[in-house]
Design a protein around this motif. Structure first.
Motif, PDB file in Angstrom:
ATOM      1  N   SER A 156       0.828  -1.201   0.000  1.00  0.00           N
ATOM      2  CA  SER A 156       0.000   0.000   0.000  1.00  0.00           C
ATOM      3  C   SER A 156       0.869   1.260   0.000  1.00  0.00           C
ATOM      4  O   SER A 156       0.568   2.235  -0.705  1.00  0.00           O
ATOM      5  N   HIS A 165       1.732   7.039  -6.595  1.00  0.00           N
ATOM      6  CA  HIS A 165       0.544   7.832  -6.908  1.00  0.00           C
ATOM      7  C   HIS A 165      -0.442   7.053  -7.776  1.00  0.00           C
ATOM      8  O   HIS A 165      -1.007   7.589  -8.745  1.00  0.00           O
ATOM      9  N   THR A 225       1.076   4.109  -2.906  1.00  0.00           N
ATOM     10  CA  THR A 225       0.888   5.525  -2.590  1.00  0.00           C
ATOM     11  C   THR A 225       2.064   6.354  -3.085  1.00  0.00           C
ATOM     12  O   THR A 225       1.888   7.460  -3.630  1.00  0.00           O
ATOM     13  N   LEU A 274      -6.354   0.882   2.321  1.00  0.00           N
ATOM     14  CA  LEU A 274      -6.427   2.183   1.675  1.00  0.00           C
ATOM     15  C   LEU A 274      -7.348   3.155   2.394  1.00  0.00           C
ATOM     16  O   LEU A 274      -7.047   4.324   2.519  1.00  0.00           O
TER      17      LEU A 274
END
Length: 582
Positions: free
Chosen positions: A125, A132, A129, A278
């Motif tokens: 995760s 992006h 991130t 998320l």
């Protein structure tokens, strides 16, 4: 735990039945032959590929048979479980050995679950991130890999040896039936709802295509490199379909100037459970801000290290039930060991989970763990030019990097290169999951030999249940919290990834190692019952759900659970010879 005790008693009872009735075939012959050293090697040379014959021998002869039969020597794994079963304790205590192996199997499943949920998935995760990625793309790529890691690595470990390939087929097909019937049915029972039509049909169609392709490979008995790459490419098509459908929906939403997309739509276009990875960041931030001290203060380095190694949240401990606390106490030693070895980056926290003393320690322990566990520890004793041990070089390099990071950073502010720790945590957790999966496969192979059960039935029961039970509880919990669409999406989206990558990567690695095509050995009628049952369940869902106007009610949930019970009964009757081809 009650299930584990019951399973242990059942397996020990089955073993006892075989001890009393299963050694009548060759016992008289080997009582004479095994007493002479000259007869033993010749007898085993004639049975190089027949490790299953060990149960036809007397209890006193089984240890020698296992030690001298090449087929009984598993290349993967740290422990030779067949030698443990027949040579560790006297023959009359073999049921005790089997019971201890069952407990160790449960322990391995806990390691798989912890490593995947607490370390592998959060780091993926964080990587998504940092890149992006949108929720849709992350859901069908990184998060699908995170939640499906135990299934995929178990399948890859099983495909590494021809005699355990049936475990992979049984586990992937068995988990598919279990998730699409029992878990999906439980979600419908807990929270009847109207499923999102297009994402549901999309997932079912792609999963039917994957099952049919796998069935064709099993029927032909072989697969080529081009077919394997195409098999993996099917998941790429699935990912592109998810992205394009989400893009079209967003364009329509903006053109019509309607409200923002509901949370359930995002979950329907994701292939796995996004809640803990998320969407939980905002909740976590609010929870932490409530208990944040009014005045800033700095903790000492030692205190930061000790608090980082404490996996128990005192506030959560007081709110939980006694059963949760007992399970947490049992898992705490494992969590502490994993915390010592695997860094975790959390982009939802202000400090991104930067723990300076522990992260510096990770630069020493993480590479060492990789070197000592990769490919069952073959590099643990490796000597550079026959003089300098590899593990010592890795330790010295890690110590040097750790000293540099410790001297150039502070406890309060994470460095700019902190996201690289997510990559390190991903690699280490992947290696540990792979090692634990190899041990599970080797242990299940031993149980199959001892209990005279096929690898397929072990895969569709023990391995499938063990790898799916965690996701099952999480999906049902999500449904109870009011997100049934998210739960049903995780049921179908995740298993598409598990099957395509479990079989595809397993076959691809086998081709690279052997430089030849992969040969499938279908284990009789049971394999075809397994494939046909999974295909039938998907076809029925594809037909019944639209007829019910995409409303999943309690009647549909009961139907799915009954379907699985009938399938399991037929599979077990086939395994024990009650159902057979005339």
């Amino acid at each position: 735990m009650c299930f584990a005790v019951y399973l242990s008693l059942l397996l020990v009872f089955s073993y006892h039945q075989q001890v009393t009735s299963g050694s009548y075939v060759l016992r008289n012959q080997y009582d004479v032959g095994l007493s002479k050293n000259t007869t033993l090697p010749m007898m085993f040379q004639n049975n190089n590929d027949e490790c299953d014959l060990v149960m036809n021998l007397s209890a006193a002869d089984r240890c020698a048979f296992v030690k001298n039969t090449p087929d009984c020597k598993m290349e993967d794994g740290f422990i030779n479980y067949l030698q443990v079963a027949f040579c560790l304790l006297p023959p009359n205590l073999t049921p005790l050995t089997i019971t201890l192996c069952i407990i160790w199997l449960i322990f391995l499943f806990i390691i798989l679950g912890l490593a995947a949920s607490k370390f592998f998935c959060p780091n993926l995760s964080a990587i998504s991130t940092s890149l992006h990625l949108t929720h849709n793309v992350a859901g069908v790529t990184f998060l699908a890999l995170g939640n499906g890691a135990p299934d995929v690595f178990s399948a890859m470990a099983a495909f590494s040896h021809p005699h355990t390939a049936g475990l992979a087929v049984g586990a992937l097909f068995g988990a598919g039936i279990f998730v699409t019937t029992v878990v999906a049915g439980s979600v419908a029972l807990v929270k009847p709802f109207a499923v999102a039509s297009r994402p549901f049909l999309r997932d079912v169609i792609f999963y039917m295509a994957a099952v049919f392709w796998t069935f064709v490979m099993l029927y032909r008995g072989t697969t080529t490199l081009g077919e394997t790459l195409g098999y993996l490419g099917l998941y790429v098509v699935y990912v592109l379909t998810v992205i394009i459908s989400a893009y079209i929906y967003n364009r329509q939403k903006h053109s019509m100037n309607v409200a923002p997309i509901p949370a359930e739509f995002h979950s329907s276009d994701s292939s796995d459970d996004e809640v803990p990875c998320l969407t939980g960041g905002t909740i976590q931030q609010e929870y932490e801000s409530e208990y944040r001290p009014l005045l800033p203060y700095s903790e000492s380095t030692i205190k930061i290290l000790l608090s980082s190694l404490n996996p128990v949240d005192n506030r959560k401990w007081r709110r939980k039930s006694w059963s949760w606390r007992v399970l947490k106490v049992l898992k705490t030693p494992l969590e502490v060991l994993l915390l010592l070895c695997i860094p975790v980056v959390d982009p939802d926290k202000e400090d991104r989970n930067w723990r300076r003393p522990l992260n510096c320690l990770h630069l020493i322990t993480a590479p060492l763990v990789c070197a000592l566990t990769f490919q069952s520890g073959i590099y643990g004793d490796y000597m550079i030019q026959g003089q300098f041990p590899l593990w010592l070089l890795i330790f010295l390099l890690g110590l040097f990097l750790s000293a540099i990071v410790f001297c150039t950073t502070t406890n309060e502010c994470p460095p700019k290169y902190h996201p690289l720790f997510a990559l390190l945590g991903f690699v280490v957790s992947a290696v540990l999951i792979s090692a634990a999966a190899s041990e599970v496969v080797s242990l299940l192979h031993m149980l199959g030999v001892v209990l005279s059960l096929s690898n397929t039935v072990l895969g569709l029961t023990l391995l499938a249940w063990g790898n799916s039970i965690g996701d099952s509880f999480s999906d049902i919990t999500i449904a109870r919290q009011g997100y049934p669409r998210m739960a049903i999406s995780a049921c179908f989206g995740g298993i598409i990834f598990n099957m395509l990558f479990g079989v595809g990567l397993g076959c691809l690695l086998q081709m690279v190692q052997t430089h030849s095509y992969v040969q499938f050995e279908a284990e009789g009628l049971l394999t075809w019952i397994l494939a046909a049952s999974l295909g039938l369940s998907l076809v029925l869902s594809f037909v019944i759900v639209p007829l019910c106007r995409f409303h999943l009610g309690r009647a549909y949930g009961i139907f799915l659970i009954v379907f699985y019970a009938i399938f399991l009964l037929i599979a077990l009757l086939t395994e024990f010879g009650k159902i057979h081809i005339v």
